[in-house]
Design a protein around this motif. Sequence first.
Motif, PDB file in Angstrom:
ATOM      1  N   VAL A 291      19.230 -14.821  37.505  1.00 45.49           N
ATOM      2  CA  VAL A 291      19.549 -13.593  38.228  1.00 45.49           C
ATOM      3  C   VAL A 291      20.289 -12.637  37.301  1.00 45.49           C
ATOM      4  O   VAL A 291      19.998 -11.433  37.245  1.00 45.49           O
ATOM      5  N   ALA A 292      21.223 -13.188  36.524  1.00 48.05           N
ATOM      6  CA  ALA A 292      22.027 -12.366  35.628  1.00 48.05           C
ATOM      7  C   ALA A 292      21.139 -11.694  34.584  1.00 48.05           C
ATOM      8  O   ALA A 292      21.327 -10.519  34.246  1.00 48.05           O
ATOM      9  N   LEU A 293      20.144 -12.431  34.106  1.00 50.98           N
ATOM     10  CA  LEU A 293      19.259 -11.851  33.086  1.00 50.98           C
ATOM     11  C   LEU A 293      18.432 -10.711  33.689  1.00 50.98           C
ATOM     12  O   LEU A 293      18.285  -9.636  33.086  1.00 50.98           O
ATOM     13  N   ALA A 294      17.924 -10.934  34.891  1.00 55.10           N
ATOM     14  CA  ALA A 294      17.160  -9.878  35.560  1.00 55.10           C
ATOM     15  C   ALA A 294      18.027  -8.641  35.758  1.00 55.10           C
ATOM     16  O   ALA A 294      17.585  -7.513  35.530  1.00 55.10           O
ATOM     17  N   ILE A 295      19.289  -8.861  36.156  1.00 51.76           N
ATOM     18  CA  ILE A 295      20.213  -7.732  36.331  1.00 51.76           C
ATOM     19  C   ILE A 295      20.423  -7.024  34.989  1.00 51.76           C
ATOM     20  O   ILE A 295      20.458  -5.796  34.907  1.00 51.76           O
TER      21      ILE A 295
ATOM     22  N   VAL B  10      29.598  -0.548  34.685  1.00 44.31           N
ATOM     23  CA  VAL B  10      28.286  -0.532  34.023  1.00 44.31           C
ATOM     24  C   VAL B  10      28.172   0.664  33.092  1.00 44.31           C
ATOM     25  O   VAL B  10      27.776   0.555  31.921  1.00 44.31           O
ATOM     26  N   VAL B  11      28.538   1.851  33.610  1.00 40.07           N
ATOM     27  CA  VAL B  11      28.444   3.066  32.807  1.00 40.07           C
ATOM     28  C   VAL B  11      29.319   2.955  31.560  1.00 40.07           C
ATOM     29  O   VAL B  11      28.910   3.295  30.450  1.00 40.07           O
ATOM     30  N   ALA B  12      30.536   2.451  31.750  1.00 40.50           N
ATOM     31  CA  ALA B  12      31.453   2.330  30.616  1.00 40.50           C
ATOM     32  C   ALA B  12      30.905   1.357  29.584  1.00 40.50           C
ATOM     33  O   ALA B  12      30.927   1.633  28.373  1.00 40.50           O
TER      34      ALA B  12
ATOM     35  N   LYS C 150      27.714   0.414  29.079  1.00 42.18           N
ATOM     36  CA  LYS C 150      26.556   0.986  28.394  1.00 42.18           C
ATOM     37  C   LYS C 150      26.987   2.044  27.386  1.00 42.18           C
ATOM     38  O   LYS C 150      26.500   2.111  26.257  1.00 42.18           O
ATOM     39  N   GLY C 151      27.919   2.888  27.817  1.00 44.12           N
ATOM     40  CA  GLY C 151      28.406   3.956  26.936  1.00 44.12           C
ATOM     41  C   GLY C 151      29.040   3.387  25.687  1.00 44.12           C
ATOM     42  O   GLY C 151      28.828   3.890  24.573  1.00 44.12           O
ATOM     43  N   LEU C 152      29.799   2.320  25.856  1.00 45.27           N
ATOM     44  CA  LEU C 152      30.494   1.703  24.731  1.00 45.27           C
ATOM     45  C   LEU C 152      29.489   1.178  23.703  1.00 45.27           C
ATOM     46  O   LEU C 152      29.638   1.393  22.497  1.00 45.27           O
ATOM     47  N   ILE C 153      28.474   0.484  24.212  1.00 40.11           N
ATOM     48  CA  ILE C 153      27.451  -0.059  23.293  1.00 40.11           C
ATOM     49  C   ILE C 153      26.751   1.072  22.565  1.00 40.11           C
ATOM     50  O   ILE C 153      26.525   1.028  21.348  1.00 40.11           O
ATOM     51  N   LEU C 154      26.400   2.118  23.307  1.00 36.20           N
ATOM     52  CA  LEU C 154      25.717   3.261  22.698  1.00 36.20           C
ATOM     53  C   LEU C 154      26.596   3.900  21.629  1.00 36.20           C
ATOM     54  O   LEU C 154      26.117   4.265  20.543  1.00 36.20           O
ATOM     55  N   PHE C 155      27.882   4.041  21.950  1.00 30.66           N
ATOM     56  CA  PHE C 155      28.780   4.662  20.993  1.00 30.66           C
ATOM     57  C   PHE C 155      28.859   3.822  19.711  1.00 30.66           C
ATOM     58  O   PHE C 155      28.810   4.344  18.602  1.00 30.66           O
ATOM     59  N   ALA C 156      28.949   2.510  19.895  1.00 26.05           N
ATOM     60  CA  ALA C 156      29.002   1.611  18.737  1.00 26.05           C
ATOM     61  C   ALA C 156      27.733   1.745  17.910  1.00 26.05           C
ATOM     62  O   ALA C 156      27.772   1.803  16.670  1.00 26.05           O
ATOM     63  N   LEU C 157      26.588   1.824  18.589  1.00 24.46           N
ATOM     64  CA  LEU C 157      25.326   2.001  17.868  1.00 24.46           C
ATOM     65  C   LEU C 157      25.306   3.342  17.143  1.00 24.46           C
ATOM     66  O   LEU C 157      24.794   3.466  16.024  1.00 24.46           O
ATOM     67  N   GLY C 158      25.858   4.359  17.798  1.00 28.54           N
ATOM     68  CA  GLY C 158      25.939   5.682  17.177  1.00 28.54           C
ATOM     69  C   GLY C 158      26.722   5.620  15.882  1.00 28.54           C
ATOM     70  O   GLY C 158      26.347   6.243  14.881  1.00 28.54           O
ATOM     71  N   VAL C 159      27.816   4.864  15.883  1.00 28.21           N
ATOM     72  CA  VAL C 159      28.611   4.696  14.659  1.00 28.21           C
ATOM     73  C   VAL C 159      27.790   3.944  13.614  1.00 28.21           C
ATOM     74  O   VAL C 159      27.701   4.359  12.455  1.00 28.21           O
ATOM     75  N   ALA C 160      27.155   2.860  14.053  1.00 30.68           N
ATOM     76  CA  ALA C 160      26.393   2.027  13.116  1.00 30.68           C
ATOM     77  C   ALA C 160      25.232   2.812  12.500  1.00 30.68           C
ATOM     78  O   ALA C 160      24.908   2.626  11.328  1.00 30.68           O
TER      79      ALA C 160
ATOM     80  N   VAL D 254      18.776  -2.149  24.013  1.00 32.00           N
ATOM     81  CA  VAL D 254      18.249  -2.915  25.144  1.00 32.00           C
ATOM     82  C   VAL D 254      18.766  -4.355  25.107  1.00 32.00           C
ATOM     83  O   VAL D 254      19.310  -4.857  26.095  1.00 32.00           O
ATOM     84  N   VAL D 255      18.643  -4.992  23.948  1.00 32.68           N
ATOM     85  CA  VAL D 255      19.048  -6.397  23.847  1.00 32.68           C
ATOM     86  C   VAL D 255      20.558  -6.533  24.065  1.00 32.68           C
ATOM     87  O   VAL D 255      21.011  -7.360  24.873  1.00 32.68           O
ATOM     88  N   GLY D 256      21.336  -5.684  23.392  1.00 28.76           N
ATOM     89  CA  GLY D 256      22.798  -5.767  23.488  1.00 28.76           C
ATOM     90  C   GLY D 256      23.277  -5.523  24.906  1.00 28.76           C
ATOM     91  O   GLY D 256      24.088  -6.287  25.456  1.00 28.76           O
ATOM     92  N   THR D 257      22.743  -4.457  25.516  1.00 32.81           N
ATOM     93  CA  THR D 257      23.194  -4.125  26.869  1.00 32.81           C
ATOM     94  C   THR D 257      22.797  -5.215  27.854  1.00 32.81           C
ATOM     95  O   THR D 257      23.601  -5.644  28.691  1.00 32.81           O
ATOM     96  N   ALA D 258      21.535  -5.654  27.744  1.00 32.56           N
ATOM     97  CA  ALA D 258      21.082  -6.695  28.670  1.00 32.56           C
ATOM     98  C   ALA D 258      21.939  -7.953  28.524  1.00 32.56           C
ATOM     99  O   ALA D 258      22.345  -8.561  29.519  1.00 32.56           O
ATOM    100  N   ALA D 259      22.242  -8.313  27.285  1.00 30.54           N
ATOM    101  CA  ALA D 259      23.021  -9.533  27.049  1.00 30.54           C
ATOM    102  C   ALA D 259      24.431  -9.402  27.620  1.00 30.54           C
ATOM    103  O   ALA D 259      24.932 -10.305  28.312  1.00 30.54           O
ATOM    104  N   LEU D 260      25.096  -8.266  27.363  1.00 28.66           N
ATOM    105  CA  LEU D 260      26.470  -8.104  27.829  1.00 28.66           C
ATOM    106  C   LEU D 260      26.536  -8.046  29.352  1.00 28.66           C
ATOM    107  O   LEU D 260      27.437  -8.620  29.978  1.00 28.66           O
ATOM    108  N   ILE D 261      25.543  -7.331  29.951  1.00 33.60           N
ATOM    109  CA  ILE D 261      25.546  -7.240  31.407  1.00 33.60           C
ATOM    110  C   ILE D 261      25.254  -8.612  32.019  1.00 33.60           C
ATOM    111  O   ILE D 261      25.846  -9.010  33.030  1.00 33.60           O
ATOM    112  N   MET D 262      24.361  -9.324  31.350  1.00 32.82           N
ATOM    113  CA  MET D 262      24.071 -10.687  31.813  1.00 32.82           C
ATOM    114  C   MET D 262      25.341 -11.541  31.793  1.00 32.82           C
ATOM    115  O   MET D 262      25.656 -12.253  32.766  1.00 32.82           O
ATOM    116  N   ALA D 263      26.073 -11.419  30.694  1.00 34.19           N
ATOM    117  CA  ALA D 263      27.318 -12.187  30.585  1.00 34.19           C
ATOM    118  C   ALA D 263      28.286 -11.797  31.697  1.00 34.19           C
ATOM    119  O   ALA D 263      28.910 -12.652  32.342  1.00 34.19           O
TER     120      ALA D 263
END
Lengths: 662, 202
Positions: free
Chosen positions: A113-117, A343-345, A347-357, A93-102
């Motif tokens: 607005v970016a944080l809400a998004i 967005v999908v890519a 989110k998927g990337l972050i999830l994949f990285a977490l999966g590795v971690a 949640v934190v990682g995805t929200a932060a990257l999407i915000m960026a």
Amino acid sequence: MGELLLLAFIFLFAGVVAVPIASRFGLGSVLGYLLAGVALSPLLTAIDVDVIAIQHFAEFGVVMMLFLIGLELEPRRLWEMRNKLLGLGGLQVVGTAALIMAGAMALGQSWSVALAIGFILALSSTAIVLQTLSEKGLMRSDGGQSSFSVLLFQDIAVIPMLAFIPLLALPELSEIATGAADAGHGASAGADVGDVGHGDAAGHGETGHGADLNLVAGMAAWQQALVTVAAIAAVVLGGSWLTRPTFRFIGMARLRELFTAAALMWVVGIALLMTLVGLSPALGTFLAGVVLANSEYRHELESNVDPFKGLLLGLFFITVGASIDFALLAESIFSILGLTFAVVALKGLILFALGVAFRLRGAQRWLFAFSLAQAGEFGFVLLAFSVTNNVIPPPLADQLLLIVALSMLLTPVLFVLYERVVAPKFVEDSEQEADTIDETTNIIIAGHGRFGGIVNRMLRSIGYEPTVLDYSSEQLEMLRAFGFRIYFGDATRPDLLHAAGIENADLLVIAIDGREQITELTRYVTRNHPRVHVIARAIDRNHVYELYAAGCRDIIRETFDSGVRTGRSAFEALGIHPFEAERLAQQFVKKDGRAIAALADVYDPDVPIHRNEAYVARAKEVRETLDAEMKGSGRAFSQRADRGWSPPSLEDVKAEEEDGKS
Amino acid sequence: MARLLLYYAHPGHKYSHVNKAMADAARRVDGIDFVDLYGAYPRHNIDIDREQERLLAHDVVLFQCPMFWYSTPSLIKEWQDLVLEHGFAYGAGGDKLAGKTMMLALTAAGPADAYTADGYQRFPFRTFLTPLQQTARLCKMRFAPPYVLFSSLRAPSSGEAALHVEGYVKLLTAIRDDRYDFARVDAHDVVSHQTLPIPIEA
């Protein structure tokens, strides 16, 4: 009246038609409702329906959903899952929200607005993912379990997000809204922190009920704080102390619908209380849910509130679908599609990285990444909420709505991709994973009287923790004193069985009273959940046939064994050697089993026994034979009992000796 | 006074000729403990603690049973498997039975002369008892020669049965009164009512 019926019919019809079709194509119910909304959109515009007003009404479904989420969150289970929950879920949640915000800020949005998004897009679709995972039998895989943890964390994270979003309100949007509202109805907008259900949608020109009912508006800050704390305490203490007496009181009436009324009263009452003190009703009901998670009425509450939640959320999604702006999509189709894929890519990337971690292996890592890469229904909720609270300007919200909906549409495609392309490459891995033993064997015992209670005690004695359902308040009182976890409710109700987890159950022991109810429950479960092993209690021999016809293959006659034991005791009391008595009892059981099988052929569930001539004739015949054998007048039974340790005749011995000598 | 524990095991008690008569007579002997194993455990659910306590409280353990397929009835095997535990009967610390005596009272359908290399049973009678003999040895118990009735199916008509039962009562009372001379028959394969090592009463 006529208008109301028309609207109700339109929405129900759309849902009833669209959802099965969507499910058929593996899209899940959420997308079904969305598509129904899309299809309804021109019609609703034509008859001039205020979709947004309906949407605000339907948002009460979200309040109910959070109550149910709270009910599911047993503190103990949460503690067991804490690593995955906080680690995987929190980082996602934190990682995805932060990257999407960026990303959003890079595209020129302001930070708020970016944080809400970021919040809105970080969440995934619990409804679609859990349904798909369990449909495909992937729930128990490592990837499925990890996905579940993340979804659970997201469900919880929604609560603080709902509290936080109003703080991001844009001053210029508030001013416009306040101006409009003041002009129209004199209500103040954006003040009611966290009010989902009755959100003051001044931006769209509606009246906010919340503002009208706010008790604390005129109070000083310390008074407000005091009232808030008191309200929360009231929810927690009321949940702990009032539920039991309330349900006992209602139980006296023995009317099923009263429980539904009470459950709804509970949720609505809490939502109302929270609104009155200016808190989020969602937060309040969530808290109440957590408080009740360990209560024996949990499944009953769950099964009563669940249909309402489902319908209201369905309505909510239909209104979301109906408010999709197709002109906008057509206009900027490439940018919207591009953003959706991005967005999908991401989110998927972050999830994949977490999966590795978190050391998910092979295919499981991909499953985890693919399954959660979409945005979800909570995104719609947060989006509607953000607009209401003047955080996101409506034009941007329309674009985001499209992105969320399209990303959800992509989910089935991703699952197909996983199954066809990714999974086959990791066949060896999945074979290894089959070795991991699933510790949670799910057992449900329906009925905890003198019969089911024994089964429960036996299972608990070897470490299982069956889910027990019973409809008697007295039983509950007594068993709670012994520290058993048992739930209140009528086990023959499919919705209660569902709440007790029949979908994932391995074993169902039917120990309720009442011949018809036992048969009905057996038939329901063997038809709808053929995977579940059913052990059913039979009242008598004919009931055995009924249960067999109902699909049960593990049938126990409730008094047969104790009858046999009593007979054996009688044998012993008559001076028959205990071992002989045991053998005779065993022979009797065997004989009786044969008689049952012999009569099963002629038993016809559709013909009453007394009119089934073949049955009556065979029954007479069998009974006569059995009686004769027990009396010893027939030779067969005594011969059979003799077999084994009766010595050979003298002739046999002689013959053998001569044989041996020659 | 030797403390004698008599385990009787016959699953077909009702149809037995000799063993039933022996058991009925043994029940009437005072000062010994008689246990009908199939009566005590009709469902083979042997109480290990109770049986071990019994063993500790006795000096001589005698099993009375028919020979079934060159061995005992199955419940005696179950009893051995469960009661003769490691740490109790054998192995580290397993010396609780040391110095006690194990004896058998058996009936065999075949005649004595069948139990030879040329007879139809092909082996000496004692060969079939070697597992029990070794069991006693591992438990540091003395294995006394068994009291045996051959041709047991003919015995009731030939009068041998009555003599065998009579000898059995003498044997039990002699063990009880410490008049049974175990040493004197140690070299014998089997003991019969004619070869009981009991001094003639003065």
